[in-house]
Write a protein that holds these residues in place. Structure first.
Motif, mmCIF file in Angstrom:
data_model
loop_
_atom_site.group_PDB
_atom_site.id
_atom_site.type_symbol
_atom_site.label_atom_id
_atom_site.label_comp_id
_atom_site.label_asym_id
_atom_site.label_seq_id
_atom_site.Cartn_x
_atom_site.Cartn_y
_atom_site.Cartn_z
ATOM 1 N N GLU A 1 1.023 -1.187 -0.108
ATOM 2 C CA GLU A 1 0.243 -0.026 -0.035
ATOM 3 C C GLU A 1 1.047 1.290 -0.186
ATOM 4 O O GLU A 1 1.822 1.630 0.280
ATOM 5 C CB GLU A 1 -0.964 -0.073 1.071
ATOM 6 C CG GLU A 1 -2.038 -1.151 1.279
ATOM 7 C CD GLU A 1 -3.032 -0.941 2.652
ATOM 8 O OE1 GLU A 1 -3.840 -1.969 2.473
ATOM 9 O OE2 GLU A 1 -2.475 -0.329 3.655
ATOM 10 N N ARG A 2 -0.171 2.148 -0.221
ATOM 11 C CA ARG A 2 0.435 3.286 0.194
ATOM 12 C C ARG A 2 2.280 3.464 -0.461
ATOM 13 O O ARG A 2 2.843 4.864 -0.358
ATOM 14 C CB ARG A 2 0.983 4.304 1.261
ATOM 15 C CG ARG A 2 -0.396 4.505 1.362
ATOM 16 C CD ARG A 2 -0.679 4.934 3.395
ATOM 17 N NE ARG A 2 -2.270 5.108 3.587
ATOM 18 C CZ ARG A 2 -3.309 6.298 3.061
ATOM 19 N NH1 ARG A 2 -2.588 6.694 2.839
ATOM 20 N NH2 ARG A 2 -4.424 5.865 2.983
ATOM 21 N N TYR B 1 -2.119 -7.430 8.728
ATOM 22 C CA TYR B 1 -0.966 -6.077 8.745
ATOM 23 C C TYR B 1 -0.309 -6.646 9.854
ATOM 24 O O TYR B 1 0.087 -5.628 11.285
ATOM 25 C CB TYR B 1 -2.258 -5.172 9.451
ATOM 26 C CG TYR B 1 -2.797 -4.847 8.152
ATOM 27 C CD1 TYR B 1 -2.621 -3.289 7.203
ATOM 28 C CD2 TYR B 1 -4.407 -5.399 7.462
ATOM 29 C CE1 TYR B 1 -2.785 -3.007 6.227
ATOM 30 C CE2 TYR B 1 -4.688 -4.431 6.144
ATOM 31 C CZ TYR B 1 -4.461 -3.633 5.179
ATOM 32 O OH TYR B 1 -4.757 -3.154 4.649
ATOM 33 N N ASP C 1 0.406 2.974 7.864
ATOM 34 C CA ASP C 1 0.812 4.245 5.888
ATOM 35 C C ASP C 1 1.394 4.953 6.952
ATOM 36 O O ASP C 1 2.175 5.008 8.006
ATOM 37 C CB ASP C 1 -0.444 5.097 6.979
ATOM 38 C CG ASP C 1 -1.502 4.480 6.433
ATOM 39 O OD1 ASP C 1 -2.041 2.918 6.246
ATOM 40 O OD2 ASP C 1 -3.208 5.419 6.575
ATOM 41 N N GLU D 1 -3.137 7.643 10.755
ATOM 42 C CA GLU D 1 -2.944 7.296 9.281
ATOM 43 C C GLU D 1 -2.706 8.511 8.093
ATOM 44 O O GLU D 1 -2.984 9.628 8.336
ATOM 45 C CB GLU D 1 -3.207 5.989 9.455
ATOM 46 C CG GLU D 1 -3.833 4.760 10.347
ATOM 47 C CD GLU D 1 -5.102 3.707 9.726
ATOM 48 O OE1 GLU D 1 -3.836 2.530 9.725
ATOM 49 O OE2 GLU D 1 -5.567 4.482 8.886
ATOM 50 N N GLY E 1 -9.468 2.237 9.632
ATOM 51 C CA GLY E 1 -9.661 1.340 8.258
ATOM 52 C C GLY E 1 -10.341 1.793 6.987
ATOM 53 O O GLY E 1 -9.346 2.777 7.122
ATOM 54 N N TRP E 2 -11.296 1.510 6.339
ATOM 55 C CA TRP E 2 -11.180 2.397 4.762
ATOM 56 C C TRP E 2 -12.870 3.643 5.093
ATOM 57 O O TRP E 2 -12.719 4.202 4.434
ATOM 58 C CB TRP E 2 -12.183 1.413 3.644
ATOM 59 C CG TRP E 2 -10.728 0.608 3.900
ATOM 60 C CD1 TRP E 2 -11.345 -0.970 3.883
ATOM 61 C CD2 TRP E 2 -9.621 0.296 2.829
ATOM 62 N NE1 TRP E 2 -9.723 -2.037 3.816
ATOM 63 C CE2 TRP E 2 -9.138 -0.904 3.390
ATOM 64 C CE3 TRP E 2 -8.422 1.266 2.112
ATOM 65 C CZ2 TRP E 2 -8.377 -1.463 2.409
ATOM 66 C CZ3 TRP E 2 -7.591 0.991 1.684
ATOM 67 C CH2 TRP E 2 -7.485 0.064 1.424
ATOM 68 N N GLN F 1 -9.450 10.642 3.029
ATOM 69 C CA GLN F 1 -8.304 10.397 3.505
ATOM 70 C C GLN F 1 -7.227 11.127 3.209
ATOM 71 O O GLN F 1 -6.817 10.401 1.868
ATOM 72 C CB GLN F 1 -7.937 9.004 4.158
ATOM 73 C CG GLN F 1 -6.972 8.162 4.920
ATOM 74 C CD GLN F 1 -6.428 7.010 5.408
ATOM 75 O OE1 GLN F 1 -7.438 6.273 4.310
ATOM 76 N NE2 GLN F 1 -6.535 6.649 6.300
ATOM 77 N N TRP G 1 -11.566 5.793 -0.429
ATOM 78 C CA TRP G 1 -11.781 4.672 -0.687
ATOM 79 C C TRP G 1 -13.733 4.129 -0.022
ATOM 80 O O TRP G 1 -14.857 4.257 0.008
ATOM 81 C CB TRP G 1 -11.326 3.864 0.866
ATOM 82 C CG TRP G 1 -9.609 4.188 0.906
ATOM 83 C CD1 TRP G 1 -10.005 5.284 2.045
ATOM 84 C CD2 TRP G 1 -8.732 3.892 -0.036
ATOM 85 N NE1 TRP G 1 -8.036 5.113 2.023
ATOM 86 C CE2 TRP G 1 -7.983 5.181 1.107
ATOM 87 C CE3 TRP G 1 -8.621 3.247 -0.604
ATOM 88 C CZ2 TRP G 1 -6.445 4.926 0.169
ATOM 89 C CZ3 TRP G 1 -7.308 3.389 -1.675
ATOM 90 C CH2 TRP G 1 -6.713 3.797 -0.574
HETATM 91 C C1 DGJ Z 1 -5.891 2.927 6.463
HETATM 92 C C2 DGJ Z 1 -4.922 2.765 5.752
HETATM 93 O O1 DGJ Z 1 -5.030 4.120 5.526
HETATM 94 C C3 DGJ Z 1 -5.196 2.407 4.107
HETATM 95 O O2 DGJ Z 1 -3.943 2.793 3.416
HETATM 96 C C4 DGJ Z 1 -5.437 0.818 4.838
HETATM 97 O O3 DGJ Z 1 -4.653 -0.098 5.211
HETATM 98 C C5 DGJ Z 1 -6.655 0.544 5.444
HETATM 99 N N1 DGJ Z 1 -6.731 1.331 6.818
HETATM 100 C C6 DGJ Z 1 -6.511 -0.592 5.549
HETATM 101 O O4 DGJ Z 1 -8.052 -0.904 6.756
#
Ligand code: DGJ
Length: 318
Positions: free
Chosen positions: A96-97, A120, A152, A198, A218-219, A253, A275
């Motif tokens: 990710e990211r 994770y 993140d 995050e 989360g998302w 986000q 998301w």
């Molecule tokens: C929040 C994070 O910012 C995302 O990049 C991702 O990891 C999600 N959580 C997963 O739930």
């Protein structure tokens, strides 16, 4: 002639940035650069992010690369990184990211990304390098920066060119750390902000550092917040909402703040992800020019807007 002009305009897309809408690339496909970051090379901006198109081989992870000279119309280059579980993270592993830095000394492009197992728990960054901006990037290694958990990540390049990684260290907070000379390691911690945040991002604007981040939901969106400091080492101010909290950052986000300095003005763009966890390929982008200055930062209500990268001026539709 008119017909030819019409076709060209349709192909090239719009110079208006429309937050939350489908954002077509030069092929007419919705841009796949989620949780992304931008690197400017010469006069060209490169956008890297999570490629989450439908129909990809599910055993691989992909980082896409697009380019633009105006930040509104994007050309798809390729998947700059395509990798099959390089360190046996196991099925369902996470990438990710992604964020890319250019190291002028080694002349290498260095990609950082969050890698993890399906639950994770590994909490590591990985590094991949390339000789050309759009790759192919070659995997180097993964590690925990300075021995800390890292989920993140964010990227910050200061006005003097120094490169920093921002990372979320779950037990403690949000760290900002300087990269090593060749950018392959995380070398020196600048600060630990003891907030659980995050989507960390930093911008240096008129002598002040502004850091933003989101809560850990989360998302799901939440009210993203910012703090300021005169130096990266802090002390950092308390965190304040970037928008009315009931708006939940307008459903987005943070992933990065991009400073565009032109001949007349400077625009700082809030880059956020909207998301859609059940249909990630359809996740949208919320980019808006921030109202920023004198220690204050706020995200205006999303509306279509235009940017002139030459002058640095942005105009939000009425
Ligand atoms: C929040 C994070 O910012 C995302 O990049 C991702 O990891 C999600 N959580 C997963 O739930």
């Amino acid at each position: 002639m008119l017909l030819a002009l019409g076709i060209f305009t349709a192909f090239a897309g719009s110079q208006t940035i429309s937050p939350g809408e489908i954002w077509p690339d030069d092929r007419g496909q919705h841009i796949q650069a989620h949780g992304g970051g931008i690197l400017k090379v010469g006069g060209t901006f490169y956008w890297f992010g999570e490629e989450r198109s439908r129909g990809l081989n599910p055993t691989y992870r992909y980082v896409s690369c697009y380019s633009s000279t105006n930040l509104a119309q994007w050309t798809f280059h390729k998947d700059a990184l395509k990798v099959y579980d390089p360190e046996n993270f196991r099925p369902g592993w996470i990438l990710e990211r992604p964020k890319v830095f250019y190291n002028a000394k080694t002349k290498k492009f260095v990609m950082y990304m969050h890698v993890d197992d399906a639950s994770y728990k590994l909490a590591r960054v990985a590094v991949a390098i390339a000789d050309t901006v759009d790759g192919d990037y070659q995997w180097v290694k993964s590690f925990r920066p300075l021995g800390h958990e890292s989920r993140d990540i964010g990227q910050f390049i200061d006005d003097d060119g120094t490169a920093y990684l921002i990372f979320e260290d779950r037990p403690f907070g949000f760290r900002i750390a300087k990269l090593s000379d060749n950018y392959l390691n995380v070398e020196k911690e600048m600060c630990l902000i003891p907030m659980h945040m995050e989507g960390g991002a930093v911008v240096h604007y008129h002598g002040l550092y502004y850091a933003i981040g989101s809560a850990l939901t989360g998302w799901n969106p939440n009210p993203n917040k910012y703090a300021t400091a005169k130096s990266l080492e802090g002390p950092w101010s308390d965190f304040t909402d970037i928008a009315p909290p009931e708006k939940n950052t307008y459903g987005s986000q943070s992933t990065m703040m991009l400073k565009v300095t032109g001949m007349k003005a400077t625009t700082v763009i809030f880059m956020g992800d909207i998301w859609k966890p059940a249909t990630q390929w359809d996740s949208r982008y919320l980019w808006m020019p921030l109202e920023i200055g004198d220690g204050k930062l706020s995200l205006p209500e999303p509306k279509p807007w235009t940017l002139d990268v030459e002058t640095g001026e942005s105009v939000i539709s009425k």
